[in-house]
Design an enzyme around this catalytic site. Sequence first.
Site, PDB file in Angstrom:
ATOM      1  N   HIS A 270       0.862  -1.162  -0.032  1.00  0.00           N
ATOM      2  CA  HIS A 270       0.056   0.063   0.062  1.00  0.00           C
ATOM      3  C   HIS A 270       0.810   1.413  -0.234  1.00  0.00           C
ATOM      4  O   HIS A 270       0.664   2.020  -0.823  1.00  0.00           O
ATOM      5  CB  HIS A 270      -0.763  -0.079   1.263  1.00  0.00           C
ATOM      6  CG  HIS A 270      -1.724   1.091   1.392  1.00  0.00           C
ATOM      7  ND1 HIS A 270      -3.227   1.076   1.063  1.00  0.00           N
ATOM      8  CD2 HIS A 270      -1.577   2.506   1.997  1.00  0.00           C
ATOM      9  CE1 HIS A 270      -3.707   2.300   1.174  1.00  0.00           C
ATOM     10  NE2 HIS A 270      -2.910   3.008   1.656  1.00  0.00           N
ATOM     11  N   GLU A 271       1.957   1.386   1.040  1.00  0.00           N
ATOM     12  CA  GLU A 271       2.557   2.493   1.001  1.00  0.00           C
ATOM     13  C   GLU A 271       3.795   2.684  -0.095  1.00  0.00           C
ATOM     14  O   GLU A 271       3.911   3.628  -0.647  1.00  0.00           O
ATOM     15  CB  GLU A 271       3.510   2.437   2.309  1.00  0.00           C
ATOM     16  CG  GLU A 271       2.435   2.409   3.601  1.00  0.00           C
ATOM     17  CD  GLU A 271       1.566   3.671   3.552  1.00  0.00           C
ATOM     18  OE1 GLU A 271       1.553   4.710   3.058  1.00  0.00           O
ATOM     19  OE2 GLU A 271       0.531   3.170   4.252  1.00  0.00           O
TER      20      GLU A 271
END
Length: 506
Positions: A270-271
């Site tokens: 996600h990051e």
Amino acid sequence: MPDPKTHYDELLTLVRKAELLGSCGAVLGWDRETYMPPGGNEHRANQLSLLAGVAHEWSTSPKIGELLDQLADSEFNDGAESDSVANIREIRRTYERSRKLPQRLVEELSRVTALAQQHWAEARQKNDFAAFAPWLSQIVKLKQEEAAAVGFAENGEPYDALLDEYEPGAESADVASVFDALRTELVPLLDAIKGAGRQPDTSLLNRHYPVDAQAVLGREAATAIGFDFNKGRLDVTTHPFCSGFGPGDCRLTTRYDPDFFSSAFFGTLHESGHGMYEQGLPGDAFGTPLGSSVSLGIHESQSRMWENLVGRGLSFWKHFFPRAQELFPDALGNTLLDQFHFAVNAVSPSFIRVEADEVTYNLHIMLRFDLERDLISGRLPPEEVPTAWNERFTNDFGITPETDANGCLQDVHWSAGLFGYFPTYALGNMYAAQFFEAAEDKIGDLQHQFAKGEFQPLLQWLRQHIHQHGRRLSASRLVEVVTGSTLSNTPLMNQLNNRFKTLYGI
């Protein structure tokens, strides 16, 4: 008399200077969440408050207003969607919003939220909402003051002024309408999944996964999809986030649980999605709108795409599962690919937003969106948040949080003053599905590429159609240009229905 080019160059110099100072504050914020000793928080709050005040002073300089007025009728402000037109338009929008905010308010918000985040972390650890409530009350009052200063449409509401900071041009009523349409389709799918005869064995995700091995797999996956570690790094924090400080320096964070696989791995993906967007912005345009992201919803579309539409797909794991078995022989050595894939796509109402499945995730966001509107309007007193949260959660999910740590204290956003941020997560899911559908149409069989470990075609498509344009287009206009349609919940529901009805046999 200076010519328009001189005025334009001077304008960019001034806004870049303010942005550069802001990036210095971002470094201090990142350090606070990763390596700073707890005892330094009050001093760090003062540092951040000072920087925020100076950056605000610079970004609201009367000289910027003068230059904007001088450029209004020049050739630099003439032409549809040219570099200079886009920069001037967005600089004026940001300038006019910022100069409505008193410097005192900017500095106080920075100081209070810097302190509040430590008190939130302690309250969350001790499950003590009462300890955090006075800080939440202070922040709500400050954000109400901000909304009043910025202003909103006559038929709008105070929350619109806060939402506009993160999703420019969006209004609460329109977002609520989009969310209502999405909820109408999500709830029947969730009900069908609950009643399905086929269910995954999620216990395999709760086996022992050594943290060192998790770090290796997460870094390898981030590298494979395209995050450049020569221009970034990955660290550990309480609440994962991504900070882009400027060209060549993007910081990711994650958190590890040795007895749960999904948290760190999918958090890292996600990051990384956020980080690849930051790394894809034009470096030579840093400090200007053309070197900045369009909106947080568009930013979130990049992280959710890589986390879910790519990272939870069967094709992705056809490539990565053998490596996961090498790193976790005790946990996954005798596990079949299909079993693992079903487990990481398990759907079940749960308390924690960041660990929620794709079907229930947006319901978490809708809850927060509605409570935020009520807090800012004054309809919900801050001290009544736990009761309101639990009642709504019980109604939406059929389960009731036993602790506030698993309920209204779980997110850092309110302690950081980020009212208006939450709805961008659900908008990001919708943007992601629509962009992904367009990419599949243009690139071809993405799933075949993923199974071979080929992720660059998708990343390059995103670079070309989204990243490199900065804020040249608004979020709504970007979606139309890239996909040929206005934002719709149909692509997201198609993705969810296709994957989960197949997995659950419904």
